[in-house]
Design a protein around this motif. Structure first.
Motif, PDB file in Angstrom:
ATOM      1  N   GLU A 184     -39.798  -3.768  28.505  1.00  0.00           N
ATOM      2  CA  GLU A 184     -40.860  -2.849  28.876  1.00  0.00           C
ATOM      3  C   GLU A 184     -41.840  -2.669  27.725  1.00  0.00           C
ATOM      4  OE1 GLU A 184     -38.911   0.742  29.931  1.00  0.00           O
ATOM      5  OE2 GLU A 184     -38.276   1.173  27.906  1.00  0.00           O
ATOM      6  N   ALA A 221     -33.011  -9.221  26.040  1.00  0.00           N
ATOM      7  CA  ALA A 221     -33.694  -9.057  27.332  1.00  0.00           C
ATOM      8  C   ALA A 221     -32.727  -8.885  28.506  1.00  0.00           C
ATOM      9  CB  ALA A 221     -34.664 -10.208  27.568  1.00  0.00           C
ATOM     10  N   PRO A 222     -31.637  -9.652  28.586  1.00  0.00           N
ATOM     11  CA  PRO A 222     -30.750  -9.463  29.732  1.00  0.00           C
ATOM     12  C   PRO A 222     -29.961  -8.156  29.715  1.00  0.00           C
ATOM     13  CG  PRO A 222     -30.469 -11.639  28.772  1.00  0.00           C
ATOM     14  CD  PRO A 222     -31.261 -10.835  27.803  1.00  0.00           C
ATOM     15  N   ILE A 223     -29.779  -7.531  28.543  1.00  0.00           N
ATOM     16  CA  ILE A 223     -28.978  -6.294  28.554  1.00  0.00           C
ATOM     17  C   ILE A 223     -29.840  -5.041  28.448  1.00  0.00           C
ATOM     18  CG2 ILE A 223     -26.745  -7.196  27.816  1.00  0.00           C
ATOM     19  CD1 ILE A 223     -27.483  -6.421  24.970  1.00  0.00           C
ATOM     20  N   LEU A 224     -31.051  -5.181  27.926  1.00  0.00           N
ATOM     21  CA  LEU A 224     -31.938  -4.027  27.892  1.00  0.00           C
ATOM     22  C   LEU A 224     -33.078  -4.288  28.863  1.00  0.00           C
ATOM     23  CD1 LEU A 224     -32.214  -3.317  24.083  1.00  0.00           C
ATOM     24  CD2 LEU A 224     -30.567  -2.474  25.706  1.00  0.00           C
ATOM     25  N   SER A 225     -33.856  -3.254  29.177  1.00  0.00           N
ATOM     26  CA  SER A 225     -34.966  -3.554  30.063  1.00  0.00           C
ATOM     27  C   SER A 225     -36.168  -3.958  29.226  1.00  0.00           C
ATOM     28  CB  SER A 225     -35.291  -2.359  30.956  1.00  0.00           C
ATOM     29  OG  SER A 225     -35.869  -1.351  30.197  1.00  0.00           O
ATOM     30  N   LYS A 248     -48.778  -4.755  29.290  1.00  0.00           N
ATOM     31  CA  LYS A 248     -48.871  -3.958  30.518  1.00  0.00           C
ATOM     32  C   LYS A 248     -49.929  -4.548  31.453  1.00  0.00           C
ATOM     33  CE  LYS A 248     -48.522   0.317  29.533  1.00  0.00           C
ATOM     34  NZ  LYS A 248     -49.132   1.571  29.045  1.00  0.00           N
ATOM     35  N   LYS A 300     -27.296  -1.365  34.739  1.00  0.00           N
ATOM     36  CA  LYS A 300     -26.895  -2.756  34.515  1.00  0.00           C
ATOM     37  C   LYS A 300     -25.670  -2.829  33.604  1.00  0.00           C
ATOM     38  CE  LYS A 300     -30.341  -5.705  33.641  1.00  0.00           C
ATOM     39  NZ  LYS A 300     -31.655  -6.105  33.083  1.00  0.00           N
ATOM     40  N   GLN A 301     -25.676  -1.987  32.566  1.00  0.00           N
ATOM     41  CA  GLN A 301     -24.565  -2.035  31.623  1.00  0.00           C
ATOM     42  C   GLN A 301     -23.286  -1.438  32.226  1.00  0.00           C
ATOM     43  OE1 GLN A 301     -26.231  -0.169  28.127  1.00  0.00           O
ATOM     44  NE2 GLN A 301     -27.860  -1.696  28.026  1.00  0.00           N
ATOM     45  N   ALA A 313     -46.624  -2.116  34.221  1.00  0.00           N
ATOM     46  CA  ALA A 313     -45.951  -1.095  33.426  1.00  0.00           C
ATOM     47  C   ALA A 313     -44.464  -0.985  33.748  1.00  0.00           C
ATOM     48  CB  ALA A 313     -46.615   0.258  33.660  1.00  0.00           C
ATOM     49  N   ALA A 314     -44.064  -1.451  34.916  1.00  0.00           N
ATOM     50  CA  ALA A 314     -42.664  -1.311  35.314  1.00  0.00           C
ATOM     51  C   ALA A 314     -41.788  -2.227  34.465  1.00  0.00           C
ATOM     52  CB  ALA A 314     -42.504  -1.653  36.787  1.00  0.00           C
ATOM     53  N   PRO A 315     -40.579  -1.759  34.121  1.00  0.00           N
ATOM     54  CA  PRO A 315     -39.706  -2.618  33.316  1.00  0.00           C
ATOM     55  C   PRO A 315     -39.321  -3.896  34.067  1.00  0.00           C
ATOM     56  CG  PRO A 315     -38.576  -0.591  33.983  1.00  0.00           C
ATOM     57  CD  PRO A 315     -39.992  -0.447  34.379  1.00  0.00           C
ATOM     58  N   LEU A 316     -39.238  -4.986  33.334  1.00  0.00           N
ATOM     59  CA  LEU A 316     -38.824  -6.249  33.940  1.00  0.00           C
ATOM     60  C   LEU A 316     -37.332  -6.442  33.676  1.00  0.00           C
ATOM     61  CD1 LEU A 316     -41.595  -8.764  32.828  1.00  0.00           C
ATOM     62  CD2 LEU A 316     -41.526  -7.300  34.820  1.00  0.00           C
ATOM     63  N   SER A 317     -36.705  -7.240  34.521  1.00  0.00           N
ATOM     64  CA  SER A 317     -35.306  -7.513  34.239  1.00  0.00           C
ATOM     65  C   SER A 317     -35.096  -9.009  34.124  1.00  0.00           C
ATOM     66  CB  SER A 317     -34.410  -6.930  35.331  1.00  0.00           C
ATOM     67  OG  SER A 317     -34.326  -7.819  36.401  1.00  0.00           O
ATOM     68  N   VAL A 318     -34.155  -9.369  33.286  1.00  0.00           N
ATOM     69  CA  VAL A 318     -33.781 -10.767  33.110  1.00  0.00           C
ATOM     70  C   VAL A 318     -32.301 -10.814  33.420  1.00  0.00           C
ATOM     71  CG1 VAL A 318     -33.564 -12.621  31.431  1.00  0.00           C
ATOM     72  CG2 VAL A 318     -35.474 -11.037  31.281  1.00  0.00           C
ATOM     73  N   ALA A 329     -45.390   4.777  33.845  1.00  0.00           N
ATOM     74  CA  ALA A 329     -46.585   4.647  34.681  1.00  0.00           C
ATOM     75  C   ALA A 329     -46.262   4.289  36.126  1.00  0.00           C
ATOM     76  CB  ALA A 329     -47.509   3.590  34.089  1.00  0.00           C
ATOM     77  N   VAL A 330     -45.143   3.585  36.337  1.00  0.00           N
ATOM     78  CA  VAL A 330     -44.836   3.132  37.689  1.00  0.00           C
ATOM     79  C   VAL A 330     -44.646   4.321  38.646  1.00  0.00           C
ATOM     80  CG1 VAL A 330     -42.395   2.854  37.146  1.00  0.00           C
ATOM     81  CG2 VAL A 330     -43.379   1.582  39.033  1.00  0.00           C
ATOM     82  N   GLY A 334     -48.161   4.085  29.923  1.00  0.00           N
ATOM     83  CA  GLY A 334     -46.891   4.318  29.253  1.00  0.00           C
ATOM     84  C   GLY A 334     -45.737   3.817  30.099  1.00  0.00           C
ATOM     85  N   VAL A 348     -32.515   1.886  34.230  1.00  0.00           N
ATOM     86  CA  VAL A 348     -32.342   0.451  34.482  1.00  0.00           C
ATOM     87  C   VAL A 348     -31.208  -0.081  33.622  1.00  0.00           C
ATOM     88  CG1 VAL A 348     -33.432  -1.811  34.252  1.00  0.00           C
ATOM     89  CG2 VAL A 348     -34.754   0.120  35.115  1.00  0.00           C
ATOM     90  N   ASN A 349     -31.253   0.263  32.342  1.00  0.00           N
ATOM     91  CA  ASN A 349     -30.247  -0.258  31.428  1.00  0.00           C
ATOM     92  C   ASN A 349     -28.868   0.296  31.694  1.00  0.00           C
ATOM     93  OD1 ASN A 349     -32.301  -1.525  30.344  1.00  0.00           O
ATOM     94  ND2 ASN A 349     -32.126  -0.677  28.303  1.00  0.00           N
ATOM     95  N   ALA A 409     -35.836  -3.587  39.131  1.00  0.00           N
ATOM     96  CA  ALA A 409     -35.317  -4.108  37.869  1.00  0.00           C
ATOM     97  C   ALA A 409     -33.786  -4.066  37.826  1.00  0.00           C
ATOM     98  CB  ALA A 409     -35.889  -3.314  36.692  1.00  0.00           C
TER      99      ALA A 409
END
Lengths: 306, 391
Positions: free
Chosen positions: A217, A211-215, A112, B231-232, A117-122, B40-41, B37, B227-228, B257
């Motif tokens: 974090e 990583a590409p299908i889940l976020s 973090k 995308k899915q 903290a924000a989720p990253l995306s691939v 947090a964003v 956590g 996010v997931n 994201a």
């Protein structure tokens, strides 16, 4: 439609199971060979995902990112082993649990701190970004098929490595009786390090693949760690073969169960009650399954002989 | 103003050097937000929104210097209560601004309002605080929780969707979300599916959706889950065939994201970054310049919270001692909300417009939600009538 739906859910279960296997393989070896409970194994899965996210942002290509992330995950695992875990092998399990739990907290905050903290995306690699039509209107992403293929490939590689190479023989021997292996003049410390680094790399690979299908974090490894422990307990601690079978079973029971439990219950209950009960039962299924397996085979499906 | 002058005189009489400091004691505002956590964003947006407002207001609220104390509730109600006690008893704050999550709001409500400190929510709007447990010391610059979901229910009903598939995480807010959707939607619900909280792989849900072929799906999947799912959903080829309606799922906290996968997806909100008012344009541009991300509604609500406090204090001449007067000033505070029309209902929740918003890619490549149509005009929440005025 139900047959195709079942097929698709089975594919989903297989894919989920293979990811679980990649994580559980390292965990079961470390636990079985070294008698070391490593709660921080899930964090290595997270680190793998973060590494691939960072490298793919840097190189712009998922392939390169994966190639760079694997050795980095290995180095990271070895670093943890040398700095922290090595000093815990002779301690009792409670100390190991506490120390590795501390590593989880530390690394969750660490990522973090570095990545926010924000989720990253691939993004999914261009080559694998399409989907194939399985049945009328039912698309299945190619990337998930690639995960299945990669998982099966790694499983085959592991099978050869463990059963037909000298290192594999030592690992198996270590799982049965580590002190005897040491007495025969094998550098057990180095063997442990190899096993540990390899396990960390497999977990990192799993993280990189999802990583590409889940976020990506902080804390993403914590939930999957629990499932990985369920897998190695069902499979028999220290057994790669057991971990493979158990991971696939857990993947299938979880995915198919979630999807069809309400339908099955509808045969005996009215629809509203069925969907209510189905929802309640579905998350429990794998634990019920674990209890059932342990009732009949208390040391797992493939117990390592000691 | 008289009192200020008196204080000034008294201070000057005591000692010249100390006079400026004592002339006006600093106003204290506690920001209670989730800043660690996975969620947090959301708290960061709210914190940044408030601080941007402070900058725009020259560091003063109602002419008084301000000390902002930021605390992290860690999304744990017990931790939040401890930190709130610190804010009230040690720091003696005049206002608590926050929180993001309803469970935190419910747990901290009593200690804050019992101490006669004003509590201004910048997101959480649980039904009991809008209805039976409403309190003169609690205000929200956001909405009652159900309202964004009601927008989608209304849209689904108006568009004549016959069969809708509902999907939410299995916890209180998920159930409330689906209940909110059903308030205006009267068609058939083919499935009401609850996934365990923090599920990240929705592939098996998507297979079910594809096989059931509903006219639309409605979902509430905040944070990483959203996010997931988005995308899915896109990867499974469903996005172009089955409309994706959601709330708190496709917003500016998740869009960075979700990227292109979210484009075209519909959501409900009381505001969007492209809202065409001069104040809002300035706010969005300044926020992006300062924090390098498009503001989400959380940022807007807390920016508005600062404007609200500023306006109320101007009306009381900076005084916070007379709670009744300050309360009345907050209740009818005149300020230019970034969202346009805004006024408080009797329960301390806004009466405002709600919109259907759509995720789009801007020419500069960033994603944001934009207003597609107005769904509710001057809309009051469903619980306001349960709020007894004597409370």
């Amino acid at each position: 439609m139900t047959a195709t739906l079942f097929f698709v859910q089975a594919l989903n279960g297989l894919q989920f199971g293979l990811i679980l296997f990649l994580i559980a393989a390292g965990l079961t070896l470390v636990f079985g060979v070294m008698d070391f409970i490593n709660l921080a194994h899930g964090v290595q899965y997270m680190v793998g995902a973060y590494l691939v996210a960072a490298f793919s942002a840097w190189t712009g290509s998922f392939g390169w990112a994966l190639l760079l992330a694997l050795p980095s995950a290995l180095v990271f695992g070895l670093l943890l082993e040398v700095l922290i875990f090595r000093h815990l092998y002779d301690r009792d399990h409670l100390d190991q649990v506490l120390a590795t739990f501390g590593v989880i907290l530390f690394l969750n905050q660490g990522v973090k701190f570095v990545w926010g903290a924000a989720p990253l995306s691939v993004s999914v690699p261009e080559l694998l970004s399409g989907s194939v039509e399985i049945a009328n209107g039912l698309l299945y992403p190619v990337y998930r098929l690639a995960i299945i293929a990669a998982g099966l490939l790694i499983a085959a590689l592991l099978y050869v490595l463990v059963n037909h190479t000298r290192v594999g023989m030592l690992v198996r021997a270590g799982a049965s009786n580590a002190s005897m292996v040491s007495a025969l003049g094998v550098n057990i410390q180095r063997l442990f390090m190899v096993v540990f680094g390899f396990g960390a790399m497999l977990a990192g690979f799993a993280g990189a693949m999802v990583a590409p299908i889940l976020s990506v974090e902080p804390g993403m490894g914590d939930n999957i760690l629990i499932l990985a422990f369920v897998v190695i307990v069902i499979g028999g601690i220290g057994s790669i073969r057991g971990a493979f079978l158990a991971a696939l079973l857990i993947g299938l029971v979880d995915t198919v169960g979630r999807s069809f439990a309400p339908n099955l219950l509808r045969l005996v209950l009215d629809p509203a009650a069925a969907s209510q009960t189905g929802r309640a039962i579905a998350p429990m299924l794998i634990y019920i399954f674990m209890a059932a397996v342990l009732f009949f085979r208390p040391s797992g499906l493939f117990p390592v002989k000691r | 103003m008289n009192a200020t002058i008196k204080t000034l005189g008294l201070a000057a009489a005591v000692t010249l050097a100390a006079a400026p400091a004592m002339a006006q004691e600093k106003l204290k505002v506690g920001l209670l937000l989730t800043l660690s956590g996975p969620s947090a964003v959301l708290g960061q947006h709210a914190r940044d929104g408030f601080q941007l407002a402070m900058k725009d207001l020259g560091g003063k609220l109602g002419g008084r210097d301000v000390e902002v104390i930021v605390v992290d509730d860690e999304l744990k109600p017990d931790v939040a209560v401890t930190k709130v006690k610190g804010l009230i008893e040690r720091d003696k704050v005049d206002f608590v601004v926050g929180p993001i999550f309803s469970n935190v709001a419910v747990a901290t409500h009593k200690p804050i309002v019992d101490s006669k400190t004003f509590y201004i929510s910048v997101n959480a709007g649980p039904s009991n605080l809008a209805g039976k447990s409403c309190n003169p010391y609690f205000f929200a610059t956001s909405y009652q929780n159900d309202q964004n979901h009601e927008v989608l229910g209304k849209v689904a009903q108006d568009r004549g969707y016959k069969k809708v598939y509902l999907l939410a995480p299995n916890y209180q807010a998920g159930k409330d979300a689906l209940a909110g959707f059903k308030r205006h939607y009267k068609g058939e619900i083919v499935e009401e599916s609850y996934t365990p909280l923090n599920t990240l792989d929705f592939q098996s849900e998507l297979a079910k959706i594809a096989s059931m072929q509903p006219d639309a799906i409605f979902t509430f999947m905040p944070g990483g889950m959203g996010v997931n799912l988005v995308k899915q959903y896109r990867a499974a080829g469903l996005a172009d065939r089955i409309p994706f309606l959601s709330a708190f799922t496709v917003d500016e906290t998740n869009l960075p994201a979700q990227q292109d996968a979210a484009i075209g997806m519909l959501s409900g909100s009381n505001w969007a970054p492209n809202m065409d008012t001069p104040e809002n344009k300035k706010f969005v541009a300044a926020f992006e310049a300062a924090y390098n991300t498009v503001p989400a509604s959380y940022a807007m609500h807390s920016y508005d919270a600062a404007l609200l406090i500023d306006a109320a204090l101007k009306a009381t001449g900076g005084m916070t001692d007379n709670k009744e007067a300050l309360r009345a000033a907050i209740q009818k505070a005149e300020f230019k909300s970034l969202r346009g029309d805004f006024k408080f209902g009797a329960n301390g929740f806004p009466i405002q417009d709600f919109y259907l918003v759509k995720a789009v890619k801007r020419p500069d490549g960033k994603l944001q939600t934009e207003i597609a149509e107005k769904v509710f005009d001057n809309y009051t929440d469903a619980y306001a009538k349960e709020c007894a005025p004597t409370n």
